[in-house]
Design a protein around this motif. Structure first.
Motif, PDB file in Angstrom:
ATOM      1  N   ARG A   1       0.835  -1.204   0.000  1.00 34.61           N
ATOM      2  CA  ARG A   1       0.000   0.000   0.000  1.00 34.61           C
ATOM      3  C   ARG A   1       0.869   1.254   0.000  1.00 34.61           C
ATOM      4  O   ARG A   1       0.556   2.237  -0.675  1.00 34.61           O
ATOM      5  N   LEU A   2       1.981   1.215   0.738  1.00 35.91           N
ATOM      6  CA  LEU A   2       2.879   2.367   0.752  1.00 35.91           C
ATOM      7  C   LEU A   2       3.574   2.543  -0.597  1.00 35.91           C
ATOM      8  O   LEU A   2       3.799   3.660  -1.036  1.00 35.91           O
ATOM      9  N   ILE A   3       3.905   1.457  -1.241  1.00 32.81           N
ATOM     10  CA  ILE A   3       4.525   1.546  -2.561  1.00 32.81           C
ATOM     11  C   ILE A   3       3.552   2.195  -3.540  1.00 32.81           C
ATOM     12  O   ILE A   3       3.914   3.084  -4.301  1.00 32.81           O
ATOM     13  N   GLY A   4       2.314   1.770  -3.518  1.00 30.17           N
ATOM     14  CA  GLY A   4       1.307   2.356  -4.399  1.00 30.17           C
ATOM     15  C   GLY A   4       1.065   3.823  -4.107  1.00 30.17           C
ATOM     16  O   GLY A   4       0.875   4.631  -5.020  1.00 30.17           O
ATOM     17  N   TRP A   5       1.121   4.195  -2.833  1.00 30.75           N
ATOM     18  CA  TRP A   5       0.914   5.587  -2.421  1.00 30.75           C
ATOM     19  C   TRP A   5       1.972   6.495  -3.029  1.00 30.75           C
ATOM     20  O   TRP A   5       1.691   7.625  -3.389  1.00 30.75           O
TER      21      TRP A   5
ATOM     22  N   TRP B   1       5.761  13.689   4.244  1.00 29.53           N
ATOM     23  CA  TRP B   1       5.562  12.328   3.730  1.00 29.53           C
ATOM     24  C   TRP B   1       5.013  11.413   4.826  1.00 29.53           C
ATOM     25  O   TRP B   1       4.100  10.630   4.595  1.00 29.53           O
ATOM     26  N   ARG B   2       5.592  11.519   6.021  1.00 33.26           N
ATOM     27  CA  ARG B   2       5.132  10.678   7.141  1.00 33.26           C
ATOM     28  C   ARG B   2       3.665  10.981   7.450  1.00 33.26           C
ATOM     29  O   ARG B   2       2.861  10.068   7.627  1.00 33.26           O
ATOM     30  N   ASP B   3       3.318  12.253   7.500  1.00 31.86           N
ATOM     31  CA  ASP B   3       1.943  12.658   7.797  1.00 31.86           C
ATOM     32  C   ASP B   3       0.982  12.142   6.728  1.00 31.86           C
ATOM     33  O   ASP B   3      -0.073  11.590   7.029  1.00 31.86           O
ATOM     34  N   SER B   4       1.349  12.301   5.471  1.00 27.17           N
ATOM     35  CA  SER B   4       0.504  11.847   4.369  1.00 27.17           C
ATOM     36  C   SER B   4       0.308  10.330   4.406  1.00 27.17           C
ATOM     37  O   SER B   4      -0.812   9.829   4.267  1.00 27.17           O
ATOM     38  N   ALA B   5       1.395   9.595   4.588  1.00 31.07           N
ATOM     39  CA  ALA B   5       1.311   8.131   4.645  1.00 31.07           C
ATOM     40  C   ALA B   5       0.514   7.676   5.866  1.00 31.07           C
ATOM     41  O   ALA B   5      -0.276   6.736   5.783  1.00 31.07           O
ATOM     42  N   SER B   6       0.697   8.351   6.998  1.00 35.24           N
ATOM     43  CA  SER B   6      -0.039   7.993   8.212  1.00 35.24           C
ATOM     44  C   SER B   6      -1.533   8.219   8.044  1.00 35.24           C
ATOM     45  O   SER B   6      -2.345   7.401   8.476  1.00 35.24           O
ATOM     46  N   ARG B   7      -1.906   9.333   7.403  1.00 32.94           N
ATOM     47  CA  ARG B   7      -3.330   9.594   7.146  1.00 32.94           C
ATOM     48  C   ARG B   7      -3.911   8.547   6.198  1.00 32.94           C
ATOM     49  O   ARG B   7      -5.046   8.114   6.361  1.00 32.94           O
ATOM     50  N   ALA B   8      -3.133   8.137   5.212  1.00 38.80           N
ATOM     51  CA  ALA B   8      -3.639   7.189   4.209  1.00 38.80           C
ATOM     52  C   ALA B   8      -3.701   5.753   4.741  1.00 38.80           C
ATOM     53  O   ALA B   8      -4.644   5.023   4.430  1.00 38.80           O
ATOM     54  N   TYR B   9      -2.709   5.323   5.523  1.00 39.05           N
ATOM     55  CA  TYR B   9      -2.613   3.909   5.882  1.00 39.05           C
ATOM     56  C   TYR B   9      -2.469   3.626   7.356  1.00 39.05           C
ATOM     57  O   TYR B   9      -2.392   2.479   7.764  1.00 39.05           O
ATOM     58  N   GLY B  10      -2.408   4.668   8.158  1.00 41.59           N
ATOM     59  CA  GLY B  10      -2.311   4.472   9.598  1.00 41.59           C
ATOM     60  C   GLY B  10      -0.895   4.642  10.105  1.00 41.59           C
ATOM     61  O   GLY B  10       0.069   4.215   9.464  1.00 41.59           O
TER      62      GLY B  10
END
Length: 124
Positions: free
Chosen positions: A17-21, A82-91
């Motif tokens: 999921r992170l790779i796709g993000w 990046w951390r904030d965006s990924a955390s919002r998207a996937y936890g």
């Protein structure tokens, strides 16, 4: 591996999921490429060869690139965003797990390499 292409490497343990993000640019280019290829075939009367296909891929990348930002951000600002965006998207747990695996891999590598600086060597 496709003959004539660079090998694609993958880091084990990265959540797909992170790779796709982080793969939105690739998707944009992949969406633009068939259109450019069809236009090429219509103009030239044949499919593109290897060099022409490479040129079309470069065109697709250029056409889908967003304008450069006017204000520069530091690496720490980029990492926080990046951390904030990924955390919002996937936890936050997914992001924290990835960071923990990365720190563990770095520690294992440094434990084997152990860089040494010899300060007694003369300068040249």
């Amino acid at each position: 591996m496709t003959p004539g292409r660079r090998p694609v490497m993958e880091i084990a343990g990265i959540d797909q999921r992170l790779i796709g993000w982080q793969s939105t640019r690739r998707r944009q280019i992949e969406d633009a490429l068939p259109i450019l290829t069809a236009e090429y075939e219509e103009r030239q009367g044949h499919p593109p060869g290897e060099q022409a296909a490479y040129g079309l891929a470069c065109q697709a990348a250029d056409r889908t690139r967003s304008p450069k930002r006017k204000e520069l951000r530091s690496l720490s600002q980029l990492r926080a965003a990046w951390r904030d965006s990924a955390s919002r998207a996937y936890g936050a747990d997914v992001v924290a797990g990835l960071a923990e695996r990365a720190r563990g891999a770095v520690a294992a590598i440094w434990a084997r390499v152990r860089p040494v600086v010899d300060v007694s060597l003369p300068e040249h």
